[in-house]
Motif scaffolding. Structure first.
Motif, PDB file in Angstrom:
ATOM      1  N   ASP A   5       0.861  -1.191   0.000  1.00 49.64           N
ATOM      2  CA  ASP A   5       0.000   0.000   0.000  1.00 49.64           C
ATOM      3  C   ASP A   5       0.885   1.225   0.000  1.00 49.64           C
ATOM      4  O   ASP A   5       1.770   1.379   0.842  1.00 49.64           O
ATOM      5  CB  ASP A   5      -0.905  -0.030   1.240  1.00 49.64           C
ATOM      6  N   SER A   6       0.650   2.151  -0.961  1.00 51.82           N
ATOM      7  CA  SER A   6       1.540   3.306  -1.146  1.00 51.82           C
ATOM      8  C   SER A   6       1.507   4.268   0.032  1.00 51.82           C
ATOM      9  O   SER A   6       2.486   4.975   0.272  1.00 51.82           O
ATOM     10  CB  SER A   6       1.175   4.045  -2.435  1.00 51.82           C
ATOM     11  N   LYS A   7       0.413   4.309   0.755  1.00 48.54           N
ATOM     12  CA  LYS A   7       0.297   5.259   1.860  1.00 48.54           C
ATOM     13  C   LYS A   7       0.643   4.632   3.210  1.00 48.54           C
ATOM     14  O   LYS A   7       1.352   5.240   4.009  1.00 48.54           O
ATOM     15  CB  LYS A   7      -1.120   5.830   1.902  1.00 48.54           C
ATOM     16  N   THR A   8       0.142   3.406   3.463  1.00 51.55           N
ATOM     17  CA  THR A   8       0.329   2.795   4.786  1.00 51.55           C
ATOM     18  C   THR A   8       1.562   1.908   4.871  1.00 51.55           C
ATOM     19  O   THR A   8       2.040   1.626   5.965  1.00 51.55           O
ATOM     20  CB  THR A   8      -0.906   1.961   5.152  1.00 51.55           C
ATOM     21  N   GLY A   9       2.060   1.423   3.753  1.00 49.33           N
ATOM     22  CA  GLY A   9       3.215   0.526   3.774  1.00 49.33           C
ATOM     23  C   GLY A   9       2.867  -0.906   4.146  1.00 49.33           C
ATOM     24  O   GLY A   9       3.762  -1.684   4.481  1.00 49.33           O
ATOM     25  N   VAL A  10       1.590  -1.301   4.079  1.00 50.10           N
ATOM     26  CA  VAL A  10       1.178  -2.662   4.391  1.00 50.10           C
ATOM     27  C   VAL A  10       1.451  -3.548   3.179  1.00 50.10           C
ATOM     28  O   VAL A  10       1.003  -3.251   2.066  1.00 50.10           O
ATOM     29  CB  VAL A  10      -0.303  -2.706   4.776  1.00 50.10           C
ATOM     30  N   ILE A  11       2.183  -4.634   3.398  1.00 49.50           N
ATOM     31  CA  ILE A  11       2.499  -5.584   2.337  1.00 49.50           C
ATOM     32  C   ILE A  11       1.456  -6.697   2.378  1.00 49.50           C
ATOM     33  O   ILE A  11       1.151  -7.249   3.443  1.00 49.50           O
ATOM     34  CB  ILE A  11       3.906  -6.165   2.529  1.00 49.50           C
ATOM     35  N   ARG A  12       0.928  -7.063   1.211  1.00 50.64           N
ATOM     36  CA  ARG A  12      -0.101  -8.085   1.101  1.00 50.64           C
ATOM     37  C   ARG A  12       0.286  -9.082   0.014  1.00 50.64           C
ATOM     38  O   ARG A  12       1.117  -8.792  -0.841  1.00 50.64           O
ATOM     39  CB  ARG A  12      -1.461  -7.457   0.782  1.00 50.64           C
ATOM     40  N   THR A  13      -0.338 -10.286   0.123  1.00 50.76           N
ATOM     41  CA  THR A  13      -0.125 -11.290  -0.921  1.00 50.76           C
ATOM     42  C   THR A  13      -0.858 -10.847  -2.182  1.00 50.76           C
ATOM     43  O   THR A  13      -1.970 -10.305  -2.131  1.00 50.76           O
ATOM     44  CB  THR A  13      -0.639 -12.654  -0.466  1.00 50.76           C
ATOM     45  N   ALA A  14      -0.232 -11.103  -3.329  1.00 51.67           N
ATOM     46  CA  ALA A  14      -0.812 -10.698  -4.597  1.00 51.67           C
ATOM     47  C   ALA A  14      -1.035 -11.873  -5.538  1.00 51.67           C
ATOM     48  O   ALA A  14      -1.562 -11.674  -6.642  1.00 51.67           O
ATOM     49  CB  ALA A  14       0.093  -9.668  -5.275  1.00 51.67           C
ATOM     50  N   LEU A  15      -0.642 -13.096  -5.107  1.00 58.11           N
ATOM     51  CA  LEU A  15      -0.782 -14.260  -5.980  1.00 58.11           C
ATOM     52  C   LEU A  15      -1.399 -15.384  -5.161  1.00 58.11           C
ATOM     53  O   LEU A  15      -1.017 -15.623  -4.018  1.00 58.11           O
ATOM     54  CB  LEU A  15       0.591 -14.700  -6.511  1.00 58.11           C
ATOM     55  N   MET A  16      -2.351 -16.070  -5.713  1.00 57.18           N
ATOM     56  CA  MET A  16      -3.037 -17.140  -5.016  1.00 57.18           C
ATOM     57  C   MET A  16      -2.250 -18.452  -5.153  1.00 57.18           C
ATOM     58  O   MET A  16      -1.433 -18.624  -6.061  1.00 57.18           O
ATOM     59  CB  MET A  16      -4.463 -17.314  -5.559  1.00 57.18           C
ATOM     60  N   ASN A  17      -2.512 -19.372  -4.205  1.00 54.87           N
ATOM     61  CA  ASN A  17      -1.946 -20.723  -4.205  1.00 54.87           C
ATOM     62  C   ASN A  17      -0.413 -20.721  -4.221  1.00 54.87           C
ATOM     63  O   ASN A  17       0.222 -21.468  -4.950  1.00 54.87           O
ATOM     64  CB  ASN A  17      -2.471 -21.542  -5.388  1.00 54.87           C
ATOM     65  N   MET A  18       0.184 -19.868  -3.418  1.00 54.58           N
ATOM     66  CA  MET A  18       1.633 -19.922  -3.273  1.00 54.58           C
ATOM     67  C   MET A  18       1.987 -21.144  -2.416  1.00 54.58           C
ATOM     68  O   MET A  18       1.536 -21.270  -1.278  1.00 54.58           O
ATOM     69  CB  MET A  18       2.159 -18.637  -2.625  1.00 54.58           C
ATOM     70  N   ASP A  19       2.799 -22.045  -2.984  1.00 55.11           N
ATOM     71  CA  ASP A  19       3.083 -23.340  -2.370  1.00 55.11           C
ATOM     72  C   ASP A  19       4.467 -23.315  -1.709  1.00 55.11           C
ATOM     73  O   ASP A  19       5.471 -23.038  -2.368  1.00 55.11           O
ATOM     74  CB  ASP A  19       3.025 -24.440  -3.433  1.00 55.11           C
ATOM     75  N   ARG A  20       4.499 -23.616  -0.404  1.00 59.42           N
ATOM     76  CA  ARG A  20       5.773 -23.633   0.304  1.00 59.42           C
ATOM     77  C   ARG A  20       6.694 -24.710  -0.229  1.00 59.42           C
ATOM     78  O   ARG A  20       7.921 -24.539  -0.266  1.00 59.42           O
ATOM     79  CB  ARG A  20       5.528 -23.868   1.806  1.00 59.42           C
ATOM     80  N   GLU A  21       6.125 -25.853  -0.587  1.00 60.32           N
ATOM     81  CA  GLU A  21       6.949 -26.935  -1.095  1.00 60.32           C
ATOM     82  C   GLU A  21       7.595 -26.585  -2.434  1.00 60.32           C
ATOM     83  O   GLU A  21       8.617 -27.164  -2.799  1.00 60.32           O
ATOM     84  CB  GLU A  21       6.113 -28.204  -1.227  1.00 60.32           C
ATOM     85  N   ALA A  22       7.013 -25.607  -3.187  1.00 60.30           N
ATOM     86  CA  ALA A  22       7.613 -25.157  -4.449  1.00 60.30           C
ATOM     87  C   ALA A  22       8.631 -24.051  -4.206  1.00 60.30           C
ATOM     88  O   ALA A  22       9.738 -24.066  -4.746  1.00 60.30           O
ATOM     89  CB  ALA A  22       6.525 -24.681  -5.418  1.00 60.30           C
ATOM     90  N   LYS A  23       8.288 -23.068  -3.388  1.00 64.34           N
ATOM     91  CA  LYS A  23       9.198 -21.982  -3.039  1.00 64.34           C
ATOM     92  C   LYS A  23       8.814 -21.480  -1.658  1.00 64.34           C
ATOM     93  O   LYS A  23       7.666 -21.101  -1.423  1.00 64.34           O
ATOM     94  CB  LYS A  23       9.118 -20.844  -4.065  1.00 64.34           C
ATOM     95  N   GLU A  24       9.810 -21.450  -0.775  1.00 64.35           N
ATOM     96  CA  GLU A  24       9.522 -21.144   0.626  1.00 64.35           C
ATOM     97  C   GLU A  24       9.931 -19.735   1.016  1.00 64.35           C
ATOM     98  O   GLU A  24       9.235 -19.093   1.819  1.00 64.35           O
ATOM     99  CB  GLU A  24      10.238 -22.163   1.514  1.00 64.35           C
ATOM    100  N   TYR A  25      11.020 -19.225   0.461  1.00 62.36           N
ATOM    101  CA  TYR A  25      11.554 -17.931   0.886  1.00 62.36           C
ATOM    102  C   TYR A  25      11.419 -16.913  -0.250  1.00 62.36           C
ATOM    103  O   TYR A  25      11.671 -17.225  -1.419  1.00 62.36           O
ATOM    104  CB  TYR A  25      13.020 -18.064   1.303  1.00 62.36           C
ATOM    105  N   TYR A  26      11.055 -15.673   0.128  1.00 58.87           N
ATOM    106  CA  TYR A  26      10.921 -14.565  -0.819  1.00 58.87           C
ATOM    107  C   TYR A  26      11.644 -13.355  -0.235  1.00 58.87           C
ATOM    108  O   TYR A  26      11.543 -13.071   0.971  1.00 58.87           O
ATOM    109  CB  TYR A  26       9.448 -14.216  -1.075  1.00 58.87           C
TER     110      TYR A  26
END
Length: 801
Positions: free
Chosen positions: A217-238
């Motif tokens: 969010d450009s004003k509050t700085g809140v980071i949110r998920t933007a992609l559905m079905n993110m799988d930990r077993e496929a990729k765990e760290y961002y």
């Protein structure tokens, strides 16, 4: 009057405007009265139309601050403003002095013109304003021309600070498979510029790295998920990079960045699966209960609590023989032995094992089922097992009068293996230190080896061992508890020495003593004793006995008129018999003293009056008596000394040469041809030895001790086995402390090296380089004449033919 001013500054028009404002204000408040600053009342009079009378009153100043830009980078001092007094005629007679915060260090003043300059770089973020004091003095006299006045120099902000993330870098966690828009973390950037002046501190957030997975969010700085079905077993760290830019994000604004490390936490979205559908295992039949057979593993891509497993045996013929548990550290199924195994009974088992997740999430049930099964085949391997006793415990009751060598129990063991090896039995001697029992090595017959005495040991707990003939390391054991039953083999007797007294004035039938008895036996129906006078005292005229029928008896007087002078002590023999089979009895003696008593029966004296000797002993008689006593003492001491010398063992002196001792053996064994020494047939077949002719005796010597066989009952030699016969003889030999050790073996390892004859052995003759000379044999007498003729040198010359 004080005035202040600021020259035009082409580099900062805002500062110029403020300076002009203060110059105009000062022009309005200027007066020439007394050359002092205009009071507040006069300023109000000038601004109004009302006429004012000139009166001096307390003055207060309205000018009080300057403005100057921060971060000046020029080489010349930065002009801040000007102080001026109405008393100043421009001839240099007025001296301006500056004091307060930063005076002389950050700010300087021209003492003649009143110009104020900044000589150091100013930073509003370090200090936003300075409070100073100004004073005008007469240069010649130093007298204050104006009262000291206080003013403020404010530092004017410029956009010289970029936004900073004071808490960065950030670490955040969000569950995998989270819906789009799930809040992850809020980042905050701080701009040190003045938020009340322009857009220098207005921050706008944007994402530089991490798309398309996350947004900010450009004003509050809140980071949110933007992609559905993110799988930990496929990729765990961002790794997400967030930028904060001031000036509202416009061109020319300053920017700062931070890193946000986001980890996808695990959820139970993966069902467990066995990588192997069939497991093959083996286990020894001797494996103890709870020992590990093998491990199975159901793989789960999740972690933590979501990867926990629970293993169970759901089917198979080995569900009763095996068990399975879960290792909490590695989440594997451990198969263990549940009950004893036998290769001879069952050689293989089949198990169906299930692995399942105990913690499920309802929203992911459609990805299941969250369980899986596998088949486990277990083979039982044969091992050489120790013998097994049947039953596993023996309880034997035996009477204490059992004869030595009697078989009291047959102990049975067998080899559980297919080979069925032969068994050898023995007794663990640590459990039978007294060697009361013996077990036949082949039949397992448990026999008595010594007499049993219930009064000494009423219970015996022994361990019988069974060993395989072909593999002595395989040993089985069984506990045997032997209860010794009581037989009537102990006569009752008095528990203590009984001593009573009878008064001289006692009457007939008077009670003088109550006696009781004890018996070490323990009959089933309890003890019952019978008391009577011994046969030799059955017609005792002085005392009688009455049985109380409660294992006690009373001693009564038969007459009166006892006198100490006539007889002071009576010894009354009492016969005590028990009720056992057979009846046993013993005789106890009751000592009765005659005492003088008072009328109430209380004893006064039990010692008879001493008789006086009619004549006194002479001195010679006394000397003779003492001499006899002395001689007796000497004889006693002599006898004791001789006995002590006999008991002392023969101790060889260390300095004595043992080879010079002469030991003579008058008896020599005849070897196998000597049939006079002992008839071996009696050992192999006692019946034939007993039924045959009388055993031969040696004629050349007399036996020093009697044969031990005469102590053995004839029925034992006729009706029992050789084991009973040998055990009886062994016990008799052990009990006979005077029997010589016939079975001892003496080894003589030394030859007579100290003898003049030297060694007669031929073992060392081969090592000699010279011929041996035996001429000395002729000097040994007629007994060595034959040897002298064979080995000695001839006296005459050898014949030529």
């Amino acid at each position: 009057m004080w005035t202040s001013g600021r020259m035009s500054n082409a580099k900062n028009w805002l500062g110029l405007g403020m300076s002009l404002y203060f110059w105009g204000l000062m022009d309005l408040t200027t007066t020439v009265l007394s050359g002092t600053p205009t009071p507040q009342g006069e300023l109000e009079a000038l601004l109004s139309d009302k006429p004012q009378s000139h009166q001096r009153s307390k003055r207060s100043w309205v000018w009080n601050q300057f403005f100057v830009l921060e971060e000046y980078t020029g080489t010349d001092p930065l002009y801040v403003g000007k102080l001026h007094s109405d008393m100043d005629r421009g001839d240099g007679s007025i001296k301006y002095i500056l004091s307060g915060e930063g005076a002389g260090i950050v700010f300087t003043i021209d003492d003649t013109t009143g110009d104020i300059h900044a000589i150091q770089r100013l930073d509003r973020e370090e200090r936003a304003q300075y409070t100073l004091r100004a004073q005008a003095l007469d240069r010649r006299t130093g007298r204050p021309m104006e009262p000291e006045s206080e003013f403020i120099i404010k530092i004017q902000d410029i956009n010289d600070n970029e936004p900073k993330f004071l808490d960065g870098p950030y670490v955040a966690t969000v569950p995998e498979m989270s819906p789009v828009g799930t809040s992850v973390i809020q980042v905050t950037a701080t701009d040190a510029d003045d938020p009340t002046y322009g857009n220098s501190a207005r921050v706008v957030y944007s994402i530089l790295q991490g798309q398309p997975y996350f947004s900010v969010d450009s004003k509050t700085g809140v980071i949110r998920t933007a992609l559905m079905n993110m799988d930990r077993e496929a990729k765990e760290y961002y790794e997400v990079i967030i930028q904060a830019k001031d000036m509202g994000g416009q061109l020319g604004g300053l920017a700062g960045t931070t890193t946000v490390n986001i980890t996808l936490s695990d959820v139970n979205d993966n069902p467990p699966r066995f990588p192997q559908k069939h497991y093959q295992m083996s286990v020894l039949e001797s494996a103890p209960i709870s020992s590990t057979v093998g491990r199975v593993f159901a793989k789960d891509l999740d972690e933590g609590i979501n990867a926990e497993m629970k293993y169970t045996i759901v089917d198979g013929d080995g569900a009763d023989a095996f068990d399975i548990s879960t290792d909490p550290n590695f989440q594997v199924g451990i198969i263990t032995v549940k009950k004893p195994l036998s290769f001879e009974s069952k050689k293989s088992y089949t198990l169906k094992v299930e692995g399942a997740n105990p913690h499920l999430e309802m929203r992911f049930l459609n990805l299941g089922p969250f369980q899986d099964t596998t088949t486990v085949h277990i083979s039982v391997e044969d091992v050489d097992e120790p013998p097994v006793f049947e039953p596993g415990f023996y309880f034997v009751e035996v009477p204490e009068d059992v004869a030595i060598g009697t078989t009291i129990q047959i102990i049975s063991a067998k080899d559980p293996d297919v080979t069925n090896n032969s068994i050898r039995y023995s007794i663990d001697r640590s459990s039978d230190s007294g060697r009361f029992f013996y077990v036949d090595i082949t039949t397992g017959a448990l026999m008595t080896a010594r007499p049993l005495d219930r009064e000494e040991f009423s219970w015996h707990n022994i361990t019988v061992l069974a060993m395989e003939m072909n593999n002595p390391s395989q040993v089985g054991s069984v506990p045997v508890t032997i209860k010794v039953l009581d037989v009537n083999d102990n006569a009752p007797e008095f528990p203590r020495f009984y001593e009573a007294f009878v008064c001289e004035n006692a009457k007939a039938g008077q009670l003088i003593q109550t006696v009781s008895a004890v018996d070490q036996d323990d009959p089933r129906n309890g003890q019952h004793f019978y008391y009577s006078l011994a046969p030799e005292a059955a017609n005792n005229p002085n005392f009688t006995i009455r049985d109380n029928q409660d294992n006690t008896a009373r001693i009564l007087t038969r007459r009166s008129g006892f006198r100490q002078q006539e007889q002071s002590v009576f010894y009354l023999p009492i016969l005590i018999a028990d009720s056992g089979q057979p009846v046993l009895s013993s005789t106890g003696t009751l000592t009765i003293q005659v005492c003088s008593c008072d009328d109430n029966g209380h004893v006064m004296s039990c010692s008879p009056e001493a008789y006086m000797l009619p004549v006194s002993l002479s001195r010679g008689a006394l000397i003779a008596i003492l001499a006899c006593i002395f001689v007796l003492l000497v004889l006693v001491l002599l006898i004791l000394s001789m006995r002590r010398h006999r008991k002392q063992p023969y101790i060889i002196d260390d300095e004595e040469n043992i080879h010079e001792n002469i030991v003579r053996y008058d008896d020599e064994g005849g070897g196998e041809e000597d049939t006079e020494a002992f008839d071996i047939a009696a050992m192999w077949n006692p019946r034939e030895a007993q039924a045959g002719t009388a055993p031969k005796t040696r004629q050349d010597m007399l036996p020093e001790i009697e044969s031990l066989s005469r102590y053995v009952p004839q029925t034992c030699a006729v009706n029992s086995t050789v084991h009973s016969y040998v055990l009886a003889k062994l016990y008799e030999a052990d009990m006979d402390l005077w029997a010589p050790p016939f079975d001892s073996l003496q080894t003589y390892m030394f030859e007579g090296e100290g003898s003049v004859a030297g060694s007669l052995s031929s073992l060392q003759s081969a090592t000699s380089d010279s011929e041996q000379n035996f001429d000395f044999l002729t000097d040994w007498g007629p007994r060595f004449r034959k040897l002298a003729e064979l080995y000695g040198a001839s006296e005459g010359p050898a014949p030529l033919w």
